[in-house]
Design a protein around this motif. Structure first.
Motif, PDB file in Angstrom:
ATOM      1  N   LEU A 531       0.620  -1.022  -0.537  1.00 18.14           N
ATOM      2  CA  LEU A 531       0.118   0.592   0.310  1.00 18.14           C
ATOM      3  C   LEU A 531       0.748   1.083  -0.076  1.00 18.14           C
ATOM      4  N   ILE A 532       0.404   1.898  -1.190  1.00 23.07           N
ATOM      5  CA  ILE A 532       0.925   3.476  -1.253  1.00 23.07           C
ATOM      6  C   ILE A 532       0.919   5.052  -0.803  1.00 23.07           C
ATOM      7  N   GLU A 533       0.783   6.012   0.376  1.00 24.04           N
ATOM      8  CA  GLU A 533      -0.885   6.943   0.254  1.00 24.04           C
ATOM      9  C   GLU A 533       0.109   7.742  -0.463  1.00 24.04           C
ATOM     10  N   TYR A 534      -0.205   8.493  -1.157  1.00 24.89           N
ATOM     11  CA  TYR A 534      -0.119   9.866  -1.418  1.00 24.89           C
ATOM     12  C   TYR A 534      -0.891  10.635  -0.324  1.00 24.89           C
ATOM     13  N   ILE A 535      -0.047  11.717  -0.274  1.00 17.84           N
ATOM     14  CA  ILE A 535      -0.435  12.312   1.014  1.00 17.84           C
ATOM     15  C   ILE A 535       0.465  13.790   0.983  1.00 17.84           C
ATOM     16  N   TYR A 536      -0.693  14.595   1.586  1.00 16.51           N
ATOM     17  CA  TYR A 536      -0.423  16.433   1.762  1.00 16.51           C
ATOM     18  C   TYR A 536      -1.666  16.826   2.154  1.00 16.51           C
ATOM     19  N   ALA A 537      -1.296  17.046   3.905  1.00 20.92           N
ATOM     20  CA  ALA A 537      -2.646  17.205   5.199  1.00 20.92           C
ATOM     21  C   ALA A 537      -2.181  19.102   5.285  1.00 20.92           C
ATOM     22  N   GLY A 538      -1.655  19.635   4.306  1.00 19.68           N
ATOM     23  CA  GLY A 538      -1.696  20.735   4.779  1.00 19.68           C
ATOM     24  C   GLY A 538      -3.168  21.261   4.740  1.00 19.68           C
ATOM     25  N   LEU A 552      -6.626  11.415 -12.109  1.00 19.32           N
ATOM     26  CA  LEU A 552      -5.575  10.488 -12.861  1.00 19.32           C
ATOM     27  C   LEU A 552      -4.246  10.562 -13.660  1.00 19.32           C
ATOM     28  N   SER A 553      -3.456  11.112 -12.518  1.00 16.43           N
ATOM     29  CA  SER A 553      -1.985  11.368 -12.186  1.00 16.43           C
ATOM     30  C   SER A 553      -0.467  10.025 -12.075  1.00 16.43           C
ATOM     31  N   GLU A 554      -0.811  10.896 -11.110  1.00 18.76           N
ATOM     32  CA  GLU A 554       1.034   9.514 -10.810  1.00 18.76           C
ATOM     33  C   GLU A 554       0.095   8.335 -10.221  1.00 18.76           C
ATOM     34  N   MET A 555      -0.629   8.231  -9.351  1.00 19.63           N
ATOM     35  CA  MET A 555      -1.556   7.531  -8.479  1.00 19.63           C
ATOM     36  C   MET A 555      -1.508   6.549  -9.507  1.00 19.63           C
ATOM     37  N   ILE A 610      -4.995  -6.174   0.209  1.00 19.07           N
ATOM     38  CA  ILE A 610      -4.208  -4.505   0.120  1.00 19.07           C
ATOM     39  C   ILE A 610      -3.045  -5.681   1.791  1.00 19.07           C
ATOM     40  N   ASP A 611      -1.946  -5.241   1.581  1.00 15.62           N
ATOM     41  CA  ASP A 611      -0.821  -5.899   2.985  1.00 15.62           C
ATOM     42  C   ASP A 611      -0.248  -4.506   3.483  1.00 15.62           C
ATOM     43  N   THR A 612      -0.973  -3.877   4.388  1.00 19.08           N
ATOM     44  CA  THR A 612      -0.719  -3.100   5.504  1.00 19.08           C
ATOM     45  C   THR A 612       0.905  -3.437   6.700  1.00 19.08           C
ATOM     46  N   THR A 613       1.193  -4.591   6.274  1.00 18.58           N
ATOM     47  CA  THR A 613       2.881  -4.795   6.884  1.00 18.58           C
ATOM     48  C   THR A 613       3.783  -3.828   5.800  1.00 18.58           C
ATOM     49  N   ARG A 614       3.210  -3.533   4.594  1.00 23.34           N
ATOM     50  CA  ARG A 614       4.595  -3.074   3.645  1.00 23.34           C
ATOM     51  C   ARG A 614       4.004  -1.419   3.323  1.00 23.34           C
ATOM     52  N   VAL A 615       3.872  -0.864   3.802  1.00 20.46           N
ATOM     53  CA  VAL A 615       2.803   0.838   3.414  1.00 20.46           C
ATOM     54  C   VAL A 615       3.958   2.045   2.948  1.00 20.46           C
ATOM     55  N   GLY A 616       3.921   2.246   1.859  1.00 23.18           N
ATOM     56  CA  GLY A 616       4.619   3.259   1.651  1.00 23.18           C
ATOM     57  C   GLY A 616       3.344   4.917   1.537  1.00 23.18           C
ATOM     58  N   VAL A 617       4.696   5.999   1.682  1.00 22.46           N
ATOM     59  CA  VAL A 617       3.638   7.188   1.400  1.00 22.46           C
ATOM     60  C   VAL A 617       5.216   8.187   1.111  1.00 22.46           C
ATOM     61  N   TYR A 618       4.073   9.143  -0.114  1.00 26.68           N
ATOM     62  CA  TYR A 618       5.488   9.844  -0.630  1.00 26.68           C
ATOM     63  C   TYR A 618       4.165  11.854  -0.677  1.00 26.68           C
ATOM     64  N   GLY A 619       4.957  12.473  -0.615  1.00 26.80           N
ATOM     65  CA  GLY A 619       4.570  13.717  -0.730  1.00 26.80           C
ATOM     66  C   GLY A 619       5.676  14.561  -1.221  1.00 26.80           C
ATOM     67  N   THR A 620       4.923  16.072  -1.242  1.00 28.97           N
ATOM     68  CA  THR A 620       5.265  16.925  -2.271  1.00 28.97           C
ATOM     69  C   THR A 620       4.778  18.523  -1.062  1.00 28.97           C
TER      70      THR A 620
END
Length: 762
Positions: A531-538, A552-555, A610-620
């Motif tokens: 699982l990968i989360e695209y994050i922006y918490a502004g 319809l982007s990088e996700m 969905i495997d929540t033992t392998r979780v990534g995250v990315y953001g700008t």
């Protein structure tokens, strides 16, 4: 709604992690399969181009009841449509074959009737001539014979179109000279002092004498009857510079030092001391109000029939107090017509005010009852009446009609059974009656009004429901014509799987948290995917897309590599209740992570693949700060992160954004929540990305994290990109991000790029 938002409490809420449902074999593709997935991902990077048609209508109004628009179809085929709103008629704008023949006869050139690129077009009043611009040339064609000729110029009657408008600024700009409204007087700043010149005689009267070049008078504004001039004694604050080095500038042999003024939290603001000059008097009079020490000099709102009085707004530094003050010019005294205070923050850029001088009233938004709503204020007495009510949010105000006493606005959360972020458009009377939902269809709406607002175009969709565009009569709200429905058949044929909306309970066990899931189109439900989360918490907005195509982007291309990719709006972001938003107050490190983690666990509870033992995250940007924060404060859940151009220390970032959420003065909580301060906590796999020419967030923010990580003996990947500004690393950064997650979450070797193993995907 019970909220836990102190920084340390939020950090410790979820301290254990186990995926009870995990019984499926892990999806771990081999290298050859991975290469095929990279090729699929490269296709999805641009799959929405020229595969989705009729998803919007761009109206070119000829007058108040007619417009034309163009649909670009498969293979760049163009069709032109004419709509007569008054007659409820939609038809082809012209006969394309006859038009092409007429143009060929006029020019001797061959034209493709299906691909005419008309940029502007206008029908004559009698409908017998059509003038237009085609390929930067002007033509006039007589109808219906389509006898065409070239023209040197054309006078287009296009009446334009209007969407919802931005509110005007509540702050004035600097002025050094200004003519009075009646043209009789001219105010001039000379050697830092205020003079008023009689334009008929040239005689001058100097009103101030203590102005200097270092501390001048300025920001002048006339009363509407030209009897008074308001000015300010200004103490300018000079912002200190931030620096960066461009390492690879063509034609140079040395790094090039660049700098820019940059206000950081705690830095001083220019101050404004208010004075008034009365025409006929000999000196300025000080107004009995504190020096304005936050933002610029305010816009002034004069009484309609008595220029003795005006109103101005003021936000106190720290964003916890907003006042509307009335000034009595003759006495210099003031009184607060309105004063709003909060224990957390007032979101200044979302605060709407509109002054109705004719009736001595104002319309404003406020969150005083826990939700953003509209209020009617009597500016003489200070009495107020709530116009809109309920557990929903006013999002924007388009216009206030003082004659009809109506307000046109957008809102979200009012339509039950829908995603509470979906935007709808409304009209309401000043007294709170006659509320009309102009856009009742389920979905996220965008509205464009005709000139005069007799009609509007409503385009609405959902993240997994294609767009529909309709023409409505504004007065009744009724549908005049169904204009277009998006065609996504070609898009779906490319192997795209549409995102799925999902919601689950947040940290309080009551509030729904909303997000979306993107899957690989060919995923195998008998295997467990990372699982990968695209994050922006502004906190300035909410960020999960709600309209079709907006995700319809990088996700989706990242999902094609073999990941489940999600995006979530946790507590602390905007567009919900005040309590929901307040979680961010002096607490940006919270990032909504307790809600996000519960959401992802609930998703895994629904879908065993969905495997929540392998979780990534990315953001700008703020998302870069969040991505690294995920590893530092929640290593029990997040295992790998790519953090680009992060504002990793809120003391280093821009003042206006950080003081809005972290407060003023700068306290110990700034340091305690810094990714720099907490770098020693790193446990997972990290890639830091930074553009060396970032003028938004100083590059040093990322470099300070790198320095702290090195001093703590941590290992990480570091990607500085020469010449790049504020971004996720550009095309090369995206490549490295994909390879990073493939290696650390799929445990598969990425392409050997130095051996050109996957050259075609660059």
């Amino acid at each position: 709604m019970k909220i836990f938002y102190p920084f340390l409490t939020a950090t410790c809420l979820l301290v254990t992690h186990a995926n009870a449902q995990q019984a499926l074999p892990l999806y771990t593709p081999g290298h050859e399969e991975m290469m095929l997935r990279y090729k699929k991902a490269a296709i999805l990077d641009s799959v929405s181009r020229n595969t989705v048609f009729k998803s919007s209508v761009n109206p070119n109004w000829q007058h108040k009841e007619a417009f034309w628009y163009c649909n670009v179809l498969k293979d760049s085929v163009r069709e032109y449509v004419y709509v007569d709103a008054g007659k409820a008629v939609k038809r082809p704008a012209f006969d394309a074959d006859k038009m092409a023949a007429g143009l060929q006869a006029a020019t001797g050139k061959t034209f493709d009737a299906s691909r005419l690129k008309i940029s502007r077009m206008d029908y004559s009043t009698d409908g017998k001539q059509l003038s237009f611009e085609l390929d930067k040339q002007y033509f006039v064609c007589t109808l219906p014979a389509y006898i065409c000729r070239k023209a040197d110029t054309l006078s287009f009657r296009s009446a334009g179109r209007t969407g919802f408008q931005r509110k005007s600024s509540r702050w004035e700009s600097f002025e050094t000279a200004s003519q009075s409204p009646d043209g009789s007087w001219e105010a001039v700043i000379k050697e830092g002092n205020v003079l008023i010149r009689n334009k008929a005689t040239g005689a001058e009267q100097q009103y101030t004498t203590d102005g200097t070049q270092e501390k001048p008078y300025g920001s002048i504004a006339w009363a509407s009857d030209s009897r008074y001039l308001v000015c300010y004694h200004i103490a300018p604050a000079v912002d200190t510079a931030v620096y960066y080095v461009l390492t690879s500038v063509a034609g140079t042999k040395r790094g090039q030092l660049r700098s820019q003024p940059y206000k950081q939290p705690g830095d001083p603001f220019t101050t404004y001391e208010m004075f008034v000059c009365s025409v006929g008097e000999k000196a300025a009079r000080k107004i009995n109000t504190p020096v304005i020490d936050f933002f610029e000099a305010p816009a002034l709102h004069w009484r309609k029939n008595d220029s003795r009085y005006f109103l101005f707004e003021r936000i106190a530094r720290g964003h916890q107090q907003f006042t509307v003050t009335e000034v009595d010019i003759q006495t210099g005294n003031t009184r607060n017509v309105l004063e709003e205070k909060t224990n957390t923050f007032i979101y200044e850029s979302r605060l709407f005010t509109s002054y109705l001088a004719q009736s001595d009233e104002m319309i404003m938004t406020s969150e005083r009852d826990g939700w953003q709503h509209l209020y009617l204020i009597n500016t003489l007495t200070g009495s107020n009446k709530q116009i809109t009510k309920g557990e929903w949010v006013v999002r924007s105000v388009d216009s206030v009609d003082a004659v009809k006493r109506e307000i046109w606005f957008s809102a979200s959360g009012r339509n039950k059974g829908e995603d509470p972020y979906n935007v709808h458009y409304y009209r309401i009377a000043f007294d709170g009656t006659k509320l009309m939902d102009l856009t009742p269809a389920p979905g996220n709406h965008t509205v464009l009004f005709s000139p005069g607002k007799a009609y509007f175009l409503d385009t609405y969709s959902q993240i997994n429901v294609p767009a529909v565009t309709e023409l409505h009569a504004t007065g009744s709200g009724k549908t005049v014509l169904a204009l277009e429905q998006a065609d996504i058949s070609l898009f779906l044929s490319k192997g795209v799987r549409l995102p799925e909306p999902f919601h689950a309970k947040g940290r309080d066990g009551v509030t729904d948290i909303y997000g979306i899931l993107c899957r690989p189109a060919d995923f195998d439900s008998s295997k467990a995917y990372p699982l990968i989360e695209y994050i922006y918490a502004g906190p300035q907005d909410a960020f999960v897309p709600k309209s079709f195509l907006s995700s319809l982007s990088e996700m989706q291309s990242l999902a094609a590599l073999g990941f489940m990719v999600v995006q979530i709006d946790g507590m602390g972001t905007a567009n919900r209740s005040k309590a929901f938003h307040d979680v961010c107050w002096k607490n940006l490190a919270d990032g909504g992570f307790p809600d996000r983690i519960l959401w992802m666990k609930a998703l895994a509870g629904k879908y065993s693949y969905i495997d929540t033992t392998r979780v990534g995250v990315y953001g700008t940007s703020a998302g870069g700060q969040n991505a690294l924060g995920a590893l530092l404060f929640h290593p029990e859940f997040y295992k790998a992160a790519v953090a680009a151009c992060g504002c990793h220390d809120n003391r280093v970032d821009k003042q206006w954004w950080n003081e809005q959420w972290m407060g003023y003065p700068v306290g110990k909580h700034y340091e305690e929540q810094s990714n720099v301060t907490n770098a020693y906590r790193l446990q997972g796999e990290l890639m830091l990305v930074v553009g060396e020419a970032d003028t938004n967030v100083p590059p040093e923010s990322t470099y300070r994290v790198a320095d702290a990580l090195i001093k703590a003996g941590k290992t990480f990947e570091f990607l500085p990109v020469p010449g790049l500004g504020h971004s996720d690393g550009g095309p090369y950064g995206k490549i490295r991000k994909r390879d990073f997650f493939v290696q650390h979450l799929l445990n598969t070797l990425p392409p050997k790029r130095n051996q050109n193993e996957l050259k075609q995907t660059h």
